[in-house]
Enzyme design. Sequence first.
Site, PDB file in Angstrom:
ATOM      1  N   ARG A 176      33.085  -7.045  82.443  1.00 32.45           N
ATOM      2  CA  ARG A 176      34.381  -7.371  83.019  1.00 32.45           C
ATOM      3  C   ARG A 176      35.488  -6.174  82.800  1.00 32.45           C
ATOM      4  O   ARG A 176      35.602  -4.995  82.930  1.00 32.45           O
ATOM      5  CB  ARG A 176      35.421  -8.157  82.183  1.00 32.45           C
ATOM      6  CG  ARG A 176      36.569  -8.454  82.373  1.00 32.45           C
ATOM      7  CD  ARG A 176      37.784  -9.042  81.294  1.00 32.45           C
ATOM      8  NE  ARG A 176      37.335 -10.815  81.138  1.00 32.45           N
ATOM      9  CZ  ARG A 176      38.214 -11.286  80.994  1.00 32.45           C
ATOM     10  NH1 ARG A 176      39.607 -11.455  80.615  1.00 32.45           N
ATOM     11  NH2 ARG A 176      37.980 -12.774  81.079  1.00 32.45           N
TER      12      ARG A 176
ATOM     13  N   HIS B  71      34.693 -15.366  88.214  1.00 27.58           N
ATOM     14  CA  HIS B  71      33.810 -15.601  87.214  1.00 27.58           C
ATOM     15  C   HIS B  71      33.921 -16.963  86.821  1.00 27.58           C
ATOM     16  O   HIS B  71      33.127 -17.765  86.030  1.00 27.58           O
ATOM     17  CB  HIS B  71      35.590 -15.811  86.470  1.00 27.58           C
ATOM     18  CG  HIS B  71      35.841 -15.837  84.833  1.00 27.58           C
ATOM     19  ND1 HIS B  71      35.418 -15.096  84.273  1.00 27.58           N
ATOM     20  CD2 HIS B  71      37.279 -16.360  84.469  1.00 27.58           C
ATOM     21  CE1 HIS B  71      35.495 -15.207  82.948  1.00 27.58           C
ATOM     22  NE2 HIS B  71      36.980 -15.779  82.621  1.00 27.58           N
TER      23      HIS B  71
ATOM     24  N   GLN C 181      33.285 -18.772  82.950  1.00 27.57           N
ATOM     25  CA  GLN C 181      33.717 -19.321  83.102  1.00 27.57           C
ATOM     26  C   GLN C 181      33.547 -21.268  83.942  1.00 27.57           C
ATOM     27  O   GLN C 181      34.042 -22.033  82.757  1.00 27.57           O
ATOM     28  CB  GLN C 181      35.764 -19.079  83.830  1.00 27.57           C
ATOM     29  CG  GLN C 181      36.375 -20.394  83.604  1.00 27.57           C
ATOM     30  CD  GLN C 181      37.324 -20.433  82.470  1.00 27.57           C
ATOM     31  OE1 GLN C 181      37.565 -19.524  81.912  1.00 27.57           O
ATOM     32  NE2 GLN C 181      37.367 -21.211  81.663  1.00 27.57           N
TER      33      GLN C 181
ATOM     34  N   ASP D 136      45.947 -22.291  87.473  1.00 23.93           N
ATOM     35  CA  ASP D 136      45.475 -20.824  86.895  1.00 23.93           C
ATOM     36  C   ASP D 136      46.600 -19.801  86.584  1.00 23.93           C
ATOM     37  O   ASP D 136      47.640 -20.263  87.415  1.00 23.93           O
ATOM     38  CB  ASP D 136      44.353 -19.457  87.039  1.00 23.93           C
ATOM     39  CG  ASP D 136      43.787 -18.399  86.833  1.00 23.93           C
ATOM     40  OD1 ASP D 136      44.533 -18.466  85.851  1.00 23.93           O
ATOM     41  OD2 ASP D 136      43.216 -17.633  87.360  1.00 23.93           O
TER      42      ASP D 136
ATOM     43  N   CYS E  16      41.691 -22.512  82.605  1.00 28.18           N
ATOM     44  CA  CYS E  16      41.069 -21.275  82.224  1.00 28.18           C
ATOM     45  C   CYS E  16      42.045 -20.326  80.828  1.00 28.18           C
ATOM     46  O   CYS E  16      41.035 -19.741  80.084  1.00 28.18           O
ATOM     47  CB  CYS E  16      39.937 -19.836  82.862  1.00 28.18           C
ATOM     48  SG  CYS E  16      41.844 -19.361  83.774  1.00 28.18           S
TER      49      CYS E  16
ATOM     50  N   ARG F 150      33.544 -22.502  76.598  1.00 27.16           N
ATOM     51  CA  ARG F 150      33.295 -20.374  76.959  1.00 27.16           C
ATOM     52  C   ARG F 150      32.038 -19.901  75.589  1.00 27.16           C
ATOM     53  O   ARG F 150      30.764 -19.398  76.232  1.00 27.16           O
ATOM     54  CB  ARG F 150      34.697 -19.479  76.490  1.00 27.16           C
ATOM     55  CG  ARG F 150      35.374 -20.020  77.758  1.00 27.16           C
ATOM     56  CD  ARG F 150      35.442 -20.084  79.324  1.00 27.16           C
ATOM     57  NE  ARG F 150      34.341 -19.183  79.152  1.00 27.16           N
ATOM     58  CZ  ARG F 150      34.930 -17.117  79.627  1.00 27.16           C
ATOM     59  NH1 ARG F 150      36.189 -18.017  79.660  1.00 27.16           N
ATOM     60  NH2 ARG F 150      34.542 -16.211  80.036  1.00 27.16           N
TER      61      ARG F 150
HETATM   62  N1  NVA Z   1      43.014 -14.940  86.606  1.00 23.40           N
HETATM   63  C1  NVA Z   1      42.670 -14.943  85.874  1.00 23.40           C
HETATM   64  C2  NVA Z   1      41.791 -15.493  85.105  1.00 23.40           C
HETATM   65  C3  NVA Z   1      42.318 -15.748  83.459  1.00 23.40           C
HETATM   66  C4  NVA Z   1      40.719 -15.690  82.913  1.00 23.40           C
HETATM   67  C5  NVA Z   1      43.153 -13.725  85.765  1.00 23.40           C
HETATM   68  O1  NVA Z   1      42.662 -12.789  86.801  1.00 23.40           O
HETATM   69  O2  NVA Z   1      43.730 -12.452  84.835  1.00 23.40           O
HETATM   70  N1   CP Z   2      39.300 -17.524  80.642  1.00 18.73           N
HETATM   71  C1   CP Z   2      39.665 -16.270  80.021  1.00 18.73           C
HETATM   72  O1   CP Z   2      38.688 -15.331  80.885  1.00 18.73           O
HETATM   73  O2   CP Z   2      39.874 -15.485  78.870  1.00 18.73           O
HETATM   74  P1   CP Z   2      40.240 -14.177  78.503  1.00 18.73           P
HETATM   75  O3   CP Z   2      40.678 -13.288  79.641  1.00 18.73           O
HETATM   76  O4   CP Z   2      41.225 -14.716  77.604  1.00 18.73           O
HETATM   77  O5   CP Z   2      38.228 -13.973  78.329  1.00 18.73           O
END
Ligand code: NVA
Ligand code: CP
Length: 329
Positions: free
Chosen positions: A107, A134, A137, A230, A271, A316
């Site tokens: 990540r 992502h 997800q 989101d 999400c 998830r």
């Molecule tokens: N768009 C958000 C998704 C989190 C799961 C981020 O990148 O922070």
């Molecule tokens: N939805 C998601 O990816 O959550 P986290 O950032 O908690 O992993």
Amino acid sequence: MVDLKGKSFLKIMDFSAEELEYLIDLAAELKEKKKKGIAHRDLEGKNIVLIFEKTSTRTRCSFEVAAHDLGMQVTYLDPDGSQIGRKESIADTARVLGRMFDGIEYRGYGQDIVDELAEYAGVPVWNGLTDQSHPTQMIADMLTIREHFGKLKGIRFVYMGDARFNMGNSLMVTCAKLGMDFVACTDPRYYPESFLVDQAKKLAEKSGGSVTLTDNVAVGCRNADVIYTDIWVSMGEPEEAWAERIRALKPYQVNEKAFSYAKADAKFMHCLPSYHNLETEVGRQVYEKFGLDELEVTDQVFESDRSIVFDEAENRMHSIKAIMYATLK
Ligand code: NVA
Ligand code: CP
């Protein structure tokens, strides 16, 4: 027959509809096993490493629990706990970790980083979120929709808010591949990038789905089965972005008005994490500066019967398990 053994999971565009459906089916199967208490330690003896350059609750816990359920050992590397990027290149890191582990989760920021890891690792690499996509997800989200509606094809899926980042991009491509009607309902500055929209439109033509962009909430949400949103400022984006995001995206907050245009049994998805009240540090900071106590979704919608966000969060784990199982078995 679908065979994903040895393959990395980097972005949805790399997979056919058949492969995505296979992963959704597999996630459902593994979920049932878990619920029934049927052991599935099919990957006993394998080791995986999780690299998190951004924070996480769901993704990290999903990888850990899923790995343990499958009999695997897990090593976690936090944003500061390794040499990655600062003292060691991505290519070198990939070649080192690929010698020790059977799979690598990453990540972080650019999609190019996870792509490079996969190029050099020699073992499957799973994208746990980048700025652009992502993908894990997506399997959870589609499983959740299927559980609630009994199908994916023909579902009218409306995405409101920041549609030009990881979630908007990935959902548009996923819906287009799976024969769903995807609508990005937002300020045009926050539409997904046009090259991706063109690709998604072509995919939708083949699958019997559609891709629509609109800045009109009544038009966008009409007959929606699912309204999804989101957070407006994503991980890695500067705090200063809030002022402009609130200005542009406030009209696209998911609220009862948006749902008044949707089908009677329409569902709310997110999400997560979400700013729907003042119970978070960031939520309170934004409130102090801008006076808003709920942001991308109202607390009323988030806490309503329409909201299936915790089913989604649970899925998830089952879907990440399916992705690891399919690529490592
Ligand atoms: N768009 C958000 C998704 C989190 C799961 C981020 O990148 O922070
Ligand atoms: N939805 C998601 O990816 O959550 P986290 O950032 O908690 O992993």
